[in-house]
Design a protein around this motif. Structure first.
Motif, mmCIF file in Angstrom:
data_model
loop_
_atom_site.group_PDB
_atom_site.id
_atom_site.type_symbol
_atom_site.label_atom_id
_atom_site.label_comp_id
_atom_site.label_asym_id
_atom_site.label_seq_id
_atom_site.Cartn_x
_atom_site.Cartn_y
_atom_site.Cartn_z
ATOM 1 N N UNK A 141 0.834 -1.201 0.000
ATOM 2 C CA UNK A 141 0.000 0.000 0.000
ATOM 3 C C UNK A 141 0.871 1.254 0.000
ATOM 4 N N UNK A 142 1.954 1.218 0.760
ATOM 5 C CA UNK A 142 2.886 2.341 0.776
ATOM 6 C C UNK A 142 3.546 2.557 -0.574
ATOM 7 N N UNK A 143 3.854 1.474 -1.289
ATOM 8 C CA UNK A 143 4.450 1.601 -2.629
ATOM 9 C C UNK A 143 3.478 2.261 -3.596
ATOM 10 N N UNK A 144 2.198 1.951 -3.482
ATOM 11 C CA UNK A 144 1.190 2.612 -4.327
ATOM 12 C C UNK A 144 1.221 4.117 -4.060
ATOM 13 N N UNK A 145 1.243 4.490 -2.796
ATOM 14 C CA UNK A 145 1.284 5.908 -2.440
ATOM 15 C C UNK A 145 2.536 6.584 -3.003
ATOM 16 N N UNK A 146 3.681 5.939 -2.853
ATOM 17 C CA UNK A 146 4.928 6.510 -3.358
ATOM 18 C C UNK A 146 4.887 6.682 -4.876
ATOM 19 N N UNK A 147 4.344 5.717 -5.596
ATOM 20 C CA UNK A 147 4.225 5.825 -7.063
ATOM 21 C C UNK A 147 3.389 7.033 -7.461
ATOM 22 N N UNK A 148 2.480 7.425 -6.578
ATOM 23 C CA UNK A 148 1.577 8.543 -6.856
ATOM 24 C C UNK A 148 2.083 9.862 -6.267
ATOM 25 N N UNK A 149 3.304 9.873 -5.750
ATOM 26 C CA UNK A 149 3.909 11.115 -5.288
ATOM 27 C C UNK A 149 3.887 11.363 -3.797
ATOM 28 N N UNK A 150 3.238 10.514 -3.021
ATOM 29 C CA UNK A 150 3.230 10.694 -1.569
ATOM 30 C C UNK A 150 4.635 10.466 -1.012
ATOM 31 N N UNK A 151 4.948 11.195 0.048
ATOM 32 C CA UNK A 151 6.239 11.070 0.719
ATOM 33 C C UNK A 151 6.024 10.714 2.185
ATOM 34 N N UNK A 152 6.934 9.897 2.696
ATOM 35 C CA UNK A 152 6.892 9.476 4.102
ATOM 36 C C UNK A 152 7.168 10.694 4.978
ATOM 37 N N UNK A 153 6.298 10.945 5.938
ATOM 38 C CA UNK A 153 6.478 12.079 6.848
ATOM 39 C C UNK A 153 7.410 11.739 8.006
ATOM 40 N N UNK A 154 7.695 10.456 8.187
ATOM 41 C CA UNK A 154 8.474 10.016 9.338
ATOM 42 C C UNK A 154 7.607 9.768 10.562
ATOM 43 N N UNK A 155 6.333 10.138 10.481
ATOM 44 C CA UNK A 155 5.414 9.948 11.610
ATOM 45 C C UNK A 155 4.853 8.525 11.617
ATOM 46 N N UNK A 156 4.720 8.000 12.810
ATOM 47 C CA UNK A 156 4.096 6.689 13.019
ATOM 48 C C UNK A 156 2.873 6.923 13.892
#
Length: 179
Positions: A141-156
Motif C-alpha cells: 500500500x505504501x508503494x502505491x502511495x509513493x508511485x503517486x507522489x506521496x512522501x513518508x512524513x516520518x510519523x508513526x
C-alpha cells in the motif's frame, strides 16, 4: 448529500455503492488477507457487507471501484475530510483510503485509481494537502502511495479504532498540491 460524481480510469469506474453490491462486497471482503491490511475485520456474511455499505460507504466521498470489464465492484476508494480523518490534518486537507480485492493485486489498479482520486481531490475539491497511511506490515500500500507522489512524513500512528490498530503501527504519508 450532494450528487456524487462518477470518475473513470482506463479500467475502472468510480461510482456510488449500492445495496445490491453487498454480495460482491462479501465475496472479496470475507478474504482474511484483504480487510486486516486496511484496518477492518473480514466480513462474516452478506448481511455484514450490507451493513458496511449502509453505515460506511453511503456518503459523497466513498466510491465503489467497478471493473469496467465486468461491471462488478472490486474495491473501494475515498477520502476523509477534516474532522473525519485518522490523522491530524488541516481544514483544507483530506486523508485518502483504499482497498482492492486480492484477485486484482499487483495489476496497477490501485495506482491507476489513486492517481484519479488525487486529481479529483486537488482539482475538483480544492484540497491543499492529501494524507494517507498504511500499516507497516502492508508495504504494498505504501508503494502505491509513493508511485503517486506521496512522501513518508516520518510519523508513526497507532489507530486504536481500526481492526488490530493497537497492535500494528501505521506510517503517515503526505502529498502537497503542486502549483
Amino acid at each position: 448529500m450532494d450528487a456524487m460524481e462518477t470518475m473513470e480510469t482506463r479500467r475502472l469506474r468510480f461510482r456510488p455503492w449500492k445495496e445490491s453490491d453487498a454480495e460482491s462486497l462479501y465475496k472479496y471482503a470475507a478474504d482474511p488477507d484483504v480487510g486486516p491490511r486496511a484496518g477492518w475485520p473480514p466480513h462474516g456474511s452478506v448481511a455484514d457487507s450490507l451493513e458496511v455499505i449502509r453505515k460506511f460507504f453511503s456518503n459523497d466521498h466513498t466510491w465503489a471501484l467497478e471493473l469496467k470489464e465486468t461491471g462488478e465492484p472490486i474495491g473501494c476508494m475515498g477520502y476523509y475530510p477534516f474532522g473525519e480523518s485518522n490523522i491530524g490534518i488541516g481544514e483544507n486537507d483530506a486523508e485518502l483510503g483504499y482497498w482492492i480485492a486480492k484477485p486484482y493485486w499487483n495489476q496497477g489498479l490501485c495506482t491507476e485509481a489513486l492517481r484519479t482520486m488525487i486529481d479529483y481531490c486537488f482539482n475538483k475539491k480544492g484540497f491543499q494537502t492529501l494524507w494517507s497511511d498504511f500499516f507497516v506490515d502492508n508495504p504494498a500500500s505504501g508503494r502505491v502511495m509513493e508511485k503517486c507522489g506521496f512522501r513518508d512524513t516520518g510519523a508513526i500512528n497507532w489507530c486504536s479504532h481500526l481492526y488490530r490498530g493497537d497492535e500494528r503501527p501505521v506510517k503517515v504519508m503526505r502529498l502537497d498540491y503542486a502549483l
